[in-house]
Design a protein around this motif. Structure first.
Motif, PDB file in Angstrom:
ATOM      1  N   THR A  22       0.822  -1.212   0.000  1.00 44.18           N
ATOM      2  CA  THR A  22       0.000   0.000   0.000  1.00 44.18           C
ATOM      3  C   THR A  22       0.851   1.255   0.000  1.00 44.18           C
ATOM      4  N   ILE A  23       1.846   1.308   0.876  1.00 44.09           N
ATOM      5  CA  ILE A  23       2.707   2.485   0.976  1.00 44.09           C
ATOM      6  C   ILE A  23       3.474   2.712  -0.327  1.00 44.09           C
ATOM      7  N   CYS A  24       4.017   1.640  -0.890  1.00 43.36           N
ATOM      8  CA  CYS A  24       4.825   1.765  -2.101  1.00 43.36           C
ATOM      9  C   CYS A  24       3.991   2.145  -3.325  1.00 43.36           C
ATOM     10  N   THR A  25       2.800   1.601  -3.443  1.00 47.00           N
ATOM     11  CA  THR A  25       2.003   1.874  -4.643  1.00 47.00           C
ATOM     12  C   THR A  25       1.400   3.270  -4.660  1.00 47.00           C
ATOM     13  N   ILE A  26       1.201   3.891  -3.485  1.00 43.93           N
ATOM     14  CA  ILE A  26       0.634   5.238  -3.494  1.00 43.93           C
ATOM     15  C   ILE A  26       1.693   6.323  -3.680  1.00 43.93           C
ATOM     16  N   ALA A  27       2.957   5.956  -3.637  1.00 48.27           N
ATOM     17  CA  ALA A  27       4.034   6.934  -3.848  1.00 48.27           C
ATOM     18  C   ALA A  27       4.006   7.438  -5.293  1.00 48.27           C
ATOM     19  N   ASP A  28       4.298   8.702  -5.470  1.00 48.49           N
ATOM     20  CA  ASP A  28       4.284   9.315  -6.807  1.00 48.49           C
ATOM     21  C   ASP A  28       5.303   8.671  -7.730  1.00 48.49           C
ATOM     22  N   GLY A  29       4.872   8.318  -8.935  1.00 46.77           N
ATOM     23  CA  GLY A  29       5.758   7.819  -9.967  1.00 46.77           C
ATOM     24  C   GLY A  29       5.970   6.314  -9.983  1.00 46.77           C
ATOM     25  N   VAL A  30       5.455   5.578  -9.009  1.00 47.62           N
ATOM     26  CA  VAL A  30       5.673   4.131  -8.939  1.00 47.62           C
ATOM     27  C   VAL A  30       4.816   3.421  -9.990  1.00 47.62           C
ATOM     28  N   THR A  31       5.460   2.532 -10.769  1.00 50.08           N
ATOM     29  CA  THR A  31       4.723   1.755 -11.772  1.00 50.08           C
ATOM     30  C   THR A  31       4.607   0.291 -11.401  1.00 50.08           C
ATOM     31  N   SER A  32       5.557  -0.253 -10.607  1.00 51.34           N
ATOM     32  CA  SER A  32       5.449  -1.647 -10.168  1.00 51.34           C
ATOM     33  C   SER A  32       6.188  -1.866  -8.855  1.00 51.34           C
ATOM     34  N   VAL A  33       5.664  -2.839  -8.085  1.00 58.02           N
ATOM     35  CA  VAL A  33       6.259  -3.214  -6.805  1.00 58.02           C
ATOM     36  C   VAL A  33       6.302  -4.734  -6.760  1.00 58.02           C
TER      37      VAL A  33
END
Length: 76
Positions: A22-33
């Motif tokens: 959740t934290i990683c995907t809401i960060a600006d510019g993230v396309t994949s985790v």
């Protein structure tokens, strides 16, 4: 500029994984985790102009104090 960010963080349970995702995907510019478990528990984040230090700081505040930024590299 496309980046690949690797953060070492303990993946103790499914609850931790959901919080991290959740934290990683809401960060600006993230396309994949994605998660890696090759000897060490790691999160691999790919995206455009992601603030790696801020994502790591958020993980430390909200999940565990043991999050550690390993690498930030240009991704092809």
């Amino acid at each position: 500029m496309r980046q690949k960010i690797v953060i070492e963080i303990p993946l103790h349970s499914a609850k931790y994984k959901r919080k991290i995702l959740t934290i990683c995907t809401i960060a600006d510019g993230v396309t994949s985790v994605s998660f890696e478990r090759e000897g060490k528990d790691r999160v691999v984040i790919k995206g455009e102009d992601v603030d790696a230090a801020r994502v790591t700081e958020c993980l430390r505040e909200k999940v565990t104090k043991h999050a550690r930024l390993v690498t930030v590299a240009m991704d092809d």
